[in-house]
Design a protein around this motif. Sequence first.
Motif, PDB file in Angstrom:
ATOM      1  N   ARG A  47      57.831 105.534  65.340  1.00 55.02           N
ATOM      2  CA  ARG A  47      57.528 104.921  66.630  1.00 55.02           C
ATOM      3  C   ARG A  47      56.016 104.930  66.890  1.00 55.02           C
ATOM      4  O   ARG A  47      55.461 103.971  67.421  1.00 55.02           O
ATOM      5  CB  ARG A  47      58.283 105.628  67.754  1.00 55.02           C
ATOM      6  N   HIS A  48      55.349 106.007  66.503  1.00 57.76           N
ATOM      7  CA  HIS A  48      53.893 106.087  66.653  1.00 57.76           C
ATOM      8  C   HIS A  48      53.215 104.985  65.840  1.00 57.76           C
ATOM      9  O   HIS A  48      52.233 104.384  66.288  1.00 57.76           O
ATOM     10  CB  HIS A  48      53.406 107.465  66.180  1.00 57.76           C
ATOM     11  N   ALA A  49      53.751 104.721  64.672  1.00 57.75           N
ATOM     12  CA  ALA A  49      53.171 103.709  63.788  1.00 57.75           C
ATOM     13  C   ALA A  49      53.390 102.293  64.302  1.00 57.75           C
ATOM     14  O   ALA A  49      52.540 101.415  64.092  1.00 57.75           O
ATOM     15  CB  ALA A  49      53.775 103.837  62.390  1.00 57.75           C
ATOM     16  N   VAL A  50      54.498 102.067  64.959  1.00 57.19           N
ATOM     17  CA  VAL A  50      54.916 100.705  65.303  1.00 57.19           C
ATOM     18  C   VAL A  50      54.660 100.368  66.773  1.00 57.19           C
ATOM     19  O   VAL A  50      54.234  99.251  67.092  1.00 57.19           O
ATOM     20  CB  VAL A  50      56.413 100.517  64.965  1.00 57.19           C
ATOM     21  N   LEU A  51      54.916 101.306  67.668  1.00 56.31           N
ATOM     22  CA  LEU A  51      54.858 101.020  69.108  1.00 56.31           C
ATOM     23  C   LEU A  51      53.505 101.429  69.682  1.00 56.31           C
ATOM     24  O   LEU A  51      53.409 102.236  70.602  1.00 56.31           O
ATOM     25  CB  LEU A  51      55.998 101.747  69.832  1.00 56.31           C
ATOM     26  N   ASN A  52      52.451 100.843  69.114  1.00 55.04           N
ATOM     27  CA  ASN A  52      51.103 101.226  69.545  1.00 55.04           C
ATOM     28  C   ASN A  52      50.265 100.005  69.895  1.00 55.04           C
ATOM     29  O   ASN A  52      49.067  99.964  69.645  1.00 55.04           O
ATOM     30  CB  ASN A  52      50.417 102.045  68.438  1.00 55.04           C
ATOM     31  N   GLY A  53      50.914  99.032  70.459  1.00 53.66           N
ATOM     32  CA  GLY A  53      50.196  97.822  70.840  1.00 53.66           C
ATOM     33  C   GLY A  53      50.004  96.898  69.654  1.00 53.66           C
ATOM     34  O   GLY A  53      50.845  96.796  68.774  1.00 53.66           O
ATOM     35  N   GLY A  54      48.900  96.251  69.601  1.00 53.37           N
ATOM     36  CA  GLY A  54      48.665  95.268  68.544  1.00 53.37           C
ATOM     37  C   GLY A  54      49.024  93.881  69.032  1.00 53.37           C
ATOM     38  O   GLY A  54      49.836  93.704  69.948  1.00 53.37           O
ATOM     39  N   LYS A  55      48.428  92.889  68.412  1.00 53.37           N
ATOM     40  CA  LYS A  55      48.621  91.501  68.860  1.00 53.37           C
ATOM     41  C   LYS A  55      49.970  90.935  68.428  1.00 53.37           C
ATOM     42  O   LYS A  55      50.423  89.936  68.956  1.00 53.37           O
ATOM     43  CB  LYS A  55      47.488  90.636  68.317  1.00 53.37           C
ATOM     44  N   ARG A 106      44.207 101.135  65.787  1.00 49.83           N
ATOM     45  CA  ARG A 106      44.497 100.567  67.109  1.00 49.83           C
ATOM     46  C   ARG A 106      44.116 101.535  68.221  1.00 49.83           C
ATOM     47  O   ARG A 106      44.810 101.657  69.232  1.00 49.83           O
ATOM     48  CB  ARG A 106      45.971 100.162  67.214  1.00 49.83           C
ATOM     49  N   GLY A 107      43.003 102.242  68.000  1.00 50.24           N
ATOM     50  CA  GLY A 107      42.483 103.149  69.017  1.00 50.24           C
ATOM     51  C   GLY A 107      43.201 104.475  69.134  1.00 50.24           C
ATOM     52  O   GLY A 107      42.901 105.269  70.031  1.00 50.24           O
ATOM     53  N   LEU A 108      44.153 104.751  68.243  1.00 55.02           N
ATOM     54  CA  LEU A 108      44.927 105.997  68.266  1.00 55.02           C
ATOM     55  C   LEU A 108      44.789 106.718  66.926  1.00 55.02           C
ATOM     56  O   LEU A 108      44.448 106.104  65.919  1.00 55.02           O
ATOM     57  CB  LEU A 108      46.404 105.696  68.531  1.00 55.02           C
ATOM     58  N   PRO A 109      45.088 108.032  66.897  1.00 57.70           N
ATOM     59  CA  PRO A 109      45.086 108.732  65.602  1.00 57.70           C
ATOM     60  C   PRO A 109      46.094 108.096  64.654  1.00 57.70           C
ATOM     61  O   PRO A 109      47.188 107.695  65.064  1.00 57.70           O
ATOM     62  CB  PRO A 109      45.503 110.162  65.970  1.00 57.70           C
ATOM     63  N   THR A 110      45.719 107.978  63.396  1.00 59.92           N
ATOM     64  CA  THR A 110      46.648 107.449  62.400  1.00 59.92           C
ATOM     65  C   THR A 110      47.807 108.428  62.221  1.00 59.92           C
ATOM     66  O   THR A 110      47.747 109.572  62.647  1.00 59.92           O
ATOM     67  CB  THR A 110      45.916 107.212  61.075  1.00 59.92           C
ATOM     68  N   VAL A 111      48.874 107.983  61.596  1.00 56.78           N
ATOM     69  CA  VAL A 111      50.106 108.778  61.546  1.00 56.78           C
ATOM     70  C   VAL A 111      49.892 110.105  60.823  1.00 56.78           C
ATOM     71  O   VAL A 111      50.381 111.146  61.259  1.00 56.78           O
ATOM     72  CB  VAL A 111      51.257 107.974  60.900  1.00 56.78           C
TER      73      VAL A 111
END
Length: 304
Positions: A47-55, A106-111
């Motif tokens: 979920r951290h990898a996928v649900l982090n915004g992005g266009k 995307r502005g967050l720590p990578t997984v």
Amino acid sequence: MALSTSTFETHLREIAVETERLLSSLLEEQPLAGEVARPLHLLEAMRHAVLNGGKRLRPFLVTASAALFGGQSEAALRVGAALECLHCYSLVHDDLPAMDDDDMRRGLPTVHIAFDEATAILAGDSLLTYAFDIIAAPETALPDRAKTELVLALARAAGLGGMAGGQALDLAAERQRPDEDGIVTLQAMKTGALLRFACEAGAILSGASQTDRRQIRRFGEVIGRAFQIADDLLDLTADAATMGKATGKDAARGKATLASLKGQAWAEAELERLVSEAEALLAPYGARAAMLIEAARFVANRKS
């Protein structure tokens, strides 16, 4: 009839919201039929990898190309979500210390930073597998032949002769700089292959003719090349806060890109040429192709 930029951006955001909602429901804790259990720690990493915004550009291209050929929108959304799972798997693995060694996405720590390396590897593995699950599942209301063609096309775009092979070439480029043809091949595989699939997928799920499939596939190749040149340009000119990830890393690693090899002026002119080619490819479809033409302009002119 030309489409306004604001109309395109509104539609892009709408598809992103719909895709995010669908991905969230696909990544719920309740196991599916045939699954035993969903380990919470692994699910949280996915979920951290996928649900982090992005266009959500790739799902957008699936839905827009499906709309061009009269495809079913719900099926297109599910295929787009599957593609986004596969795309996000590639980002998780690319960010690992053994690959590109990035700490921010995307502005967050990578997984692997937010969790750990082993969990990141398993999260990527699970997202890759889940992509094909989503396409094959009965909830994706498509004929079996269309599902088979989608699975085959996605496997070819993602694997040895596509994205994964492109990443291998990219790693090799750190040791020995490729020539211009080598860079073009690398980028067509690592970045272009999934964008090409995103466009062709809409034609496949719509049951479009082979002629239409070839036309939209070429469109996907063109915007894939534009996407990478724009990305290389941003790596040279943008800052990390704007991009949501580290910039300048290609130069730091000694990796050649077309933008660094030929210069900013060439890259900007090439982007204009590619947009013109994309417009010409879709001209036979008239106003129905306005959304995809605007997508080509967006890819070439993006600032993050």
